[in-house]
Write an enzyme that holds these catalytic residues in place. Structure first.
Site, PDB file in Angstrom:
ATOM      1  N   GLY A  46      30.474  33.252  99.395  1.00  6.35           N
ATOM      2  CA  GLY A  46      31.076  32.966  97.821  1.00  6.35           C
ATOM      3  C   GLY A  46      31.325  31.827  97.213  1.00  6.35           C
ATOM      4  O   GLY A  46      30.358  32.596  96.433  1.00  6.35           O
ATOM      5  N   GLY A  47      31.081  31.091  98.362  1.00  4.64           N
ATOM      6  CA  GLY A  47      30.612  30.128  96.988  1.00  4.64           C
ATOM      7  C   GLY A  47      31.719  28.689  97.845  1.00  4.64           C
ATOM      8  O   GLY A  47      32.049  28.884  98.772  1.00  4.64           O
ATOM      9  N   GLU A 111      38.833  34.903  94.992  1.00  4.28           N
ATOM     10  CA  GLU A 111      38.353  36.198  96.262  1.00  4.28           C
ATOM     11  C   GLU A 111      40.270  35.729  97.048  1.00  4.28           C
ATOM     12  O   GLU A 111      40.686  35.118  96.056  1.00  4.28           O
ATOM     13  CB  GLU A 111      38.153  34.500  97.147  1.00  4.28           C
ATOM     14  CG  GLU A 111      36.047  35.343  97.053  1.00  4.28           C
ATOM     15  CD  GLU A 111      35.531  34.173  98.074  1.00  4.28           C
ATOM     16  OE1 GLU A 111      36.089  33.575  98.649  1.00  4.28           O
ATOM     17  OE2 GLU A 111      33.936  34.316  97.452  1.00  4.28           O
ATOM     18  N   HIS A 226      37.688  36.540 110.112  1.00  6.09           N
ATOM     19  CA  HIS A 226      37.461  37.292 108.831  1.00  6.09           C
ATOM     20  C   HIS A 226      37.689  38.740 108.963  1.00  6.09           C
ATOM     21  O   HIS A 226      37.215  39.353 109.533  1.00  6.09           O
ATOM     22  CB  HIS A 226      36.187  37.095 108.847  1.00  6.09           C
ATOM     23  CG  HIS A 226      35.660  37.118 107.343  1.00  6.09           C
ATOM     24  ND1 HIS A 226      35.597  38.295 106.082  1.00  6.09           N
ATOM     25  CD2 HIS A 226      35.165  36.076 106.223  1.00  6.09           C
ATOM     26  CE1 HIS A 226      35.521  37.802 104.968  1.00  6.09           C
ATOM     27  NE2 HIS A 226      35.249  36.759 104.972  1.00  6.09           N
ATOM     28  N   ARG A 275      43.776  35.812 103.207  1.00  6.26           N
ATOM     29  CA  ARG A 275      42.750  36.049 104.468  1.00  6.26           C
ATOM     30  C   ARG A 275      43.521  36.262 106.399  1.00  6.26           C
ATOM     31  O   ARG A 275      42.854  37.654 106.344  1.00  6.26           O
ATOM     32  CB  ARG A 275      41.606  34.877 104.414  1.00  6.26           C
ATOM     33  CG  ARG A 275      40.301  35.591 105.580  1.00  6.26           C
ATOM     34  CD  ARG A 275      39.060  34.277 105.444  1.00  6.26           C
ATOM     35  NE  ARG A 275      38.380  34.890 104.136  1.00  6.26           N
ATOM     36  CZ  ARG A 275      37.823  33.362 104.250  1.00  6.26           C
ATOM     37  NH1 ARG A 275      36.799  32.747 105.196  1.00  6.26           N
ATOM     38  NH2 ARG A 275      36.793  33.976 103.235  1.00  6.26           N
ATOM     39  N   HIS A 333      35.831  33.272 111.905  1.00  6.20           N
ATOM     40  CA  HIS A 333      34.752  32.385 111.198  1.00  6.20           C
ATOM     41  C   HIS A 333      35.239  30.938 111.113  1.00  6.20           C
ATOM     42  O   HIS A 333      34.301  30.968 110.406  1.00  6.20           O
ATOM     43  CB  HIS A 333      35.251  33.463 109.806  1.00  6.20           C
ATOM     44  CG  HIS A 333      34.307  33.718 109.225  1.00  6.20           C
ATOM     45  ND1 HIS A 333      33.276  33.743 108.696  1.00  6.20           N
ATOM     46  CD2 HIS A 333      35.334  32.851 107.313  1.00  6.20           C
ATOM     47  CE1 HIS A 333      33.197  33.001 107.401  1.00  6.20           C
ATOM     48  NE2 HIS A 333      34.438  33.028 106.695  1.00  6.20           N
ATOM     49  N   GLU A 357      33.583  21.617 109.188  1.00  6.25           N
ATOM     50  CA  GLU A 357      34.190  21.560 109.694  1.00  6.25           C
ATOM     51  C   GLU A 357      35.004  21.434 111.046  1.00  6.25           C
ATOM     52  O   GLU A 357      36.224  21.985 111.235  1.00  6.25           O
ATOM     53  CB  GLU A 357      33.910  23.198 110.072  1.00  6.25           C
ATOM     54  CG  GLU A 357      34.487  24.358 110.757  1.00  6.25           C
ATOM     55  CD  GLU A 357      34.006  25.572 110.915  1.00  6.25           C
ATOM     56  OE1 GLU A 357      32.931  25.507 109.297  1.00  6.25           O
ATOM     57  OE2 GLU A 357      34.997  26.286 111.505  1.00  6.25           O
ATOM     58  N   ARG A 368      42.889  28.776 105.582  1.00  8.09           N
ATOM     59  CA  ARG A 368      42.090  27.770 104.952  1.00  8.09           C
ATOM     60  C   ARG A 368      41.976  28.774 103.833  1.00  8.09           C
ATOM     61  O   ARG A 368      41.702  29.957 104.492  1.00  8.09           O
ATOM     62  CB  ARG A 368      40.514  27.993 105.529  1.00  8.09           C
ATOM     63  CG  ARG A 368      39.722  27.412 105.050  1.00  8.09           C
ATOM     64  CD  ARG A 368      38.329  26.958 105.326  1.00  8.09           C
ATOM     65  NE  ARG A 368      37.678  28.245 105.921  1.00  8.09           N
ATOM     66  CZ  ARG A 368      37.039  29.525 105.106  1.00  8.09           C
ATOM     67  NH1 ARG A 368      35.702  28.732 103.819  1.00  8.09           N
ATOM     68  NH2 ARG A 368      36.252  30.487 105.474  1.00  8.09           N
TER      69      ARG A 368
HETATM   70  C1  LIG Z   1      28.930  33.398 107.365  1.00  8.36           C
HETATM   71  C2  LIG Z   1      30.006  32.900 107.044  1.00  8.36           C
HETATM   72  C3  LIG Z   1      30.046  32.540 105.588  1.00  8.36           C
HETATM   73  C4  LIG Z   1      30.917  32.056 104.893  1.00  8.36           C
HETATM   74  N1  LIG Z   1      30.567  31.951 103.694  1.00  8.36           N
HETATM   75  C5  LIG Z   1      32.129  30.436 103.226  1.00  8.36           C
HETATM   76  C6  LIG Z   1      31.639  30.686 101.927  1.00  8.36           C
HETATM   77  O1  LIG Z   1      31.360  31.827 101.011  1.00  8.36           O
HETATM   78  N2  LIG Z   1      32.308  29.337 101.354  1.00  8.36           N
HETATM   79  C7  LIG Z   1      33.263  28.700 101.642  1.00  8.36           C
HETATM   80  O2  LIG Z   1      33.785  27.535 101.349  1.00  8.36           O
HETATM   81  N3  LIG Z   1      32.980  28.847 103.337  1.00  8.36           N
HETATM   82  C8  LIG Z   1      32.511  29.542 104.327  1.00  8.36           C
HETATM   83  N4  LIG Z   1      31.721  29.603 105.242  1.00  8.36           N
HETATM   84  C9  LIG Z   1      31.944  28.607 105.993  1.00  8.36           C
HETATM   85  C10 LIG Z   1      31.483  27.520 105.848  1.00  8.36           C
HETATM   86  O3  LIG Z   1      30.181  27.471 105.738  1.00  8.36           O
HETATM   87  C11 LIG Z   1      31.469  26.016 106.414  1.00  8.36           C
HETATM   88  O4  LIG Z   1      32.846  25.649 107.141  1.00  8.36           O
HETATM   89  C12 LIG Z   1      31.062  24.460 106.439  1.00  8.36           C
HETATM   90  O5  LIG Z   1      29.311  25.680 105.546  1.00  8.36           O
HETATM   91  C13 LIG Z   1      30.600  24.385 107.400  1.00  8.36           C
HETATM   92  O6  LIG Z   1      29.649  23.052 107.196  1.00  8.36           O
HETATM   93  P1  LIG Z   1      29.423  22.061 108.538  1.00  8.36           P
HETATM   94  O7  LIG Z   1      28.756  21.006 107.676  1.00  8.36           O
HETATM   95  O8  LIG Z   1      31.240  21.411 109.153  1.00  8.36           O
HETATM   96  O9  LIG Z   1      28.992  22.571 109.762  1.00  8.36           O
HETATM   97  P2  LIG Z   1      27.743  23.153 109.847  1.00  8.36           P
HETATM   98  O10 LIG Z   1      27.126  23.648 108.116  1.00  8.36           O
HETATM   99  O11 LIG Z   1      27.800  24.819 110.947  1.00  8.36           O
HETATM  100  O12 LIG Z   1      26.534  22.220 110.367  1.00  8.36           O
HETATM  101  C14 LIG Z   1      26.960  21.496 111.837  1.00  8.36           C
HETATM  102  C15 LIG Z   1      25.639  20.949 111.807  1.00  8.36           C
HETATM  103  O13 LIG Z   1      25.366  20.442 113.170  1.00  8.36           O
HETATM  104  C16 LIG Z   1      24.662  20.150 114.109  1.00  8.36           C
HETATM  105  N5  LIG Z   1      25.244  19.772 115.998  1.00  8.36           N
HETATM  106  C17 LIG Z   1      25.747  21.294 115.948  1.00  8.36           C
HETATM  107  N6  LIG Z   1      25.737  20.282 117.663  1.00  8.36           N
HETATM  108  C18 LIG Z   1      24.912  19.405 117.233  1.00  8.36           C
HETATM  109  C19 LIG Z   1      24.472  17.984 118.528  1.00  8.36           C
HETATM  110  N7  LIG Z   1      25.021  18.597 119.642  1.00  8.36           N
HETATM  111  N8  LIG Z   1      24.039  17.663 118.135  1.00  8.36           N
HETATM  112  C20 LIG Z   1      22.996  17.610 117.221  1.00  8.36           C
HETATM  113  N9  LIG Z   1      22.773  19.007 115.998  1.00  8.36           N
HETATM  114  C21 LIG Z   1      24.527  18.965 116.465  1.00  8.36           C
HETATM  115  C22 LIG Z   1      24.365  21.872 113.552  1.00  8.36           C
HETATM  116  O14 LIG Z   1      22.837  22.000 114.136  1.00  8.36           O
HETATM  117  C23 LIG Z   1      24.809  21.718 112.133  1.00  8.36           C
HETATM  118  O15 LIG Z   1      22.919  21.144 112.340  1.00  8.36           O
HETATM  119  C24 LIG Z   1      31.337  30.794 106.214  1.00  8.36           C
HETATM  120  C25 LIG Z   1      30.816  30.436 106.937  1.00  8.36           C
HETATM  121  C26 LIG Z   1      30.196  31.501 107.773  1.00  8.36           C
HETATM  122  C27 LIG Z   1      30.179  31.552 109.197  1.00  8.36           C
END
Ligand SMILES: Cc1cc2nc3c(=O)[nH]c(=O)nc-3n(C[C@H](O)[C@H](O)[C@H](O)COP(=O)(O)OP(=O)(O)OC[C@H]3O[C@@H](n4cnc5c(N)ncnc54)[C@H](O)[C@@H]3O)c2cc1C
Length: 487
Positions: A46-47, A111, A226, A275, A333, A357, A368
């Site tokens: 989505g974005g 959305e 989701h 949602r 999700h 997250e 959310r």
């Molecule tokens: C299919 C899908 C579609 C989505 N669409 C949207 C959207 O359109 N808009 C929106 O706002 N949100 C969306 N979300 C939610 C959003 O993508 C996430 O909430 C957000 O990107 C989380 O980012 P983050 O950096 O916290 O975690 P992540 O992107 O999950 O990154 C986690 C990182 O931590 C690392 N890690 C974890 N444990 C360890 C460890 N023990 N040692 C070393 N590294 C570790 C992983 O390797 C990774 O690099 C979507 C989620 C999914 C699954």
């Protein structure tokens, strides 16, 4: 005693933004995947939500966020997030991000739960991979960042009640690095479910490590589901493929096996209800029929331009959304709760910050709002990185003792745990079932020593302590349209 870098664990949207914004402070960035796109952020379709339309305002965005959050949000945090959103967009653009636009301005999608067209995207529904792809390029070029991929952080070193080092394993080798502060940007626990839109690496490993180190959790049991995951698991992995909410924003409708458009009865906004309301409607249809249907075949849209990811995903699964209805179901999700922190990311453990997250600042309340998570990851990551860049790096003491995440479950045990998470922590909850589940993982059996089981137990305990139908889940006995009703 020696000077030490800032250690950022996780290279999704949150970790990348934190690391980039921390310049010129030296950063050690550690992530598990073998390549930059190996994170949940890269899967986003989505974005990113921001009030940048001419009929929109941060106040309206805040109102929608509070409504979706079932009133359980921290209002100050919400106002900060929605008020900062346009500035986050400008900051991302200054790093070279190019949101979809035409001659007039941004192309904004609608959305569920949003009262305005507010979602900025890239490459149509390729938002996550474009964002992460570009930001990882910026991080790789940045002279203040050293990025190690393919490594698992599994222990934290403490001295005088403060985290001072991390232990990480890469290709069977074990390393320990002293650090001036640790930022946990380890993502979600949603990948622990059987039906999930996440990669199985979203297993809550970093969350468990922090809980073991004594960090406080908040609302660990708030897991968002989701409503429209394609009801066909991929051959490549067990993840269910997401059908973005923006497709409903473009006019796609939900029906049950009898062709009945059930969302019209459950909410005045029909398929664009928040949602959680849509997830309840689909879940009820699933309980009756096994799955529900998403109809998009009537839409007059340019599939290749607007929804290339959905089109490709569906065709790979053997269904053509241009010609037939899509079988869909509910999937775990987003982890709404997480490590309790303030807006600067401080957790209850000294030297440990949380962002993205894994963090719970109260901004999302009990649910959310769609596309607020990439926004939060970028906005909070930028704020935290800038705050840490301003701290004077000093010498840190040697670790006096280590807190370990614990022994992992075996393959069979993991399969069993995924079944249990699905059964006990789905969108419909039952206290006696959760108590039974807690006994299975918590009472000295073969699973109880495994960290994944300990995390499941922590989430189940959190659920039992708050038996209230609110936002993301409801308790048996409440109707799907009820909210905030004590079960
Ligand atoms: C299919 C899908 C579609 C989505 N669409 C949207 C959207 O359109 N808009 C929106 O706002 N949100 C969306 N979300 C939610 C959003 O993508 C996430 O909430 C957000 O990107 C989380 O980012 P983050 O950096 O916290 O975690 P992540 O992107 O999950 O990154 C986690 C990182 O931590 C690392 N890690 C974890 N444990 C360890 C460890 N023990 N040692 C070393 N590294 C570790 C992983 O390797 C990774 O690099 C979507 C989620 C999914 C699954």
């Amino acid at each position: 005693m020696k000077d030490a870098p800032l250690c950022v664990i996780g290279a999704g949207m949150a970790g990348l933004c934190t690391a980039i914004a921390a310049a010129p402070r030296p950063v050690l960035l550690l992530s598990r995947g073998d390549h930059a796109l190996d994170c949940a952020s890269a899967l986003a379709q989505g974005g990113l939500a921001a009030a940048v339309g001419c009929d929109d305002s941060p106040d309206l965005h805040a109102t929608d966020t509070l409504t979706a959050g079932a009133g359980d949000n921290d209002r100050k945090a919400v106002e900060w997030l929605t008020g900062s959103a346009p500035g986050t967009v400008t900051w991302l653009e200054s790093l070279g991000i190019d949101f979809d636009h035409d001659q007039v301005g941004y192309l904004l999608a609608r959305e569920g739960g949003h009262s305005r067209d507010r979602v900025l995207h890239l490459g149509g529904d390729a938002s996550g991979s474009r964002l992460v792809g570009h930001l990882s390029h910026v991080a790789q070029k940045a002279s203040h960042i050293v990025w190690k991929q393919g490594c698992d952080v599994d222990a934290l070193g403490l001295a005088q009640d403060r985290v001072v080092s991390v232990r990480w394993r890469q290709r069977q080798k074990c390393h320990a690095t002293a650090c001036s502060a640790v930022v946990l940007a380890g993502g979600s626990v949603a990948g622990a479910f059987l039906d999930t839109t996440h990669p199985c690496s979203s297993d809550g490993a970093a969350l468990m490590l922090a809980l073991k180190a004594g960090a406080s959790g908040r609302d660990l049991h708030y897991i968002q589901f989701h409503p429209t995951a394609l009801f066909a698991q991929s051959a490549a992995d067990s993840r269910m493929r997401l059908i973005t909410e923006a497709l409903r924003g473009a006019g796609a409708v939900l029906r049950d096996h009898r062709g009945h458009r059930f969302m019209l009865e459950l909410h005045r906004d029909g398929e664009l209800a928040p949602r959680d309301v849509c997830a309840r409607g689909v879940w009820q249809a699933q309980l009756r029929d096994g799955w529900a249907w998403l109809h998009a075949e009537h839409l007059k849209i340019d599939w290749n331009r607007q929804f290339p990811t959905v089109l490709r995903t569906c065709l790979e699964a053997g269904v053509d959304p241009r010609k037939q209805a899509l079988p869909i179901g509910v999937a775990a999700h987003y982890q709404v709760g997480g490590l309790a922190c303030d807006l600067d990311g401080h957790t209850s453990v000294q030297g440990v910050f949380a962002v993205g997250e894994i963090a719970s600042s109260g901004v999302h309340g009990a649910n959310r709002l769609a596309s607020n998570s990439l926004l939060e990851a970028a906005t909070a990551g930028r704020r935290l990185g800038q705050m840490l860049s301003g701290l004077t790096p000093g010498p840190v003491p040697e670790a006096e003792h280590w807190v370990e995440r614990g022994a992992p479950a075996s393959g069979d045990q993991l399969a069993c745990l995924r079944q249990m998470v699905q059964q006990y922590l789905g969108p419909l909850r039952d206290a006696s079932e959760i108590r039974r589940g807690l006994q299975l993982v918590d009472e000295g059996g073969p699973l109880s020593g495994r960290w994944q089981a300990q995390l499941l137990a922590a989430i189940m305990r959190s659920a039992l302590a708050d038996p209230c139908s609110r936002g993301v889940h409801w308790w048996r006995g409440c109707t799907p349209s009820q909210q905030s009703v004590t079960a």
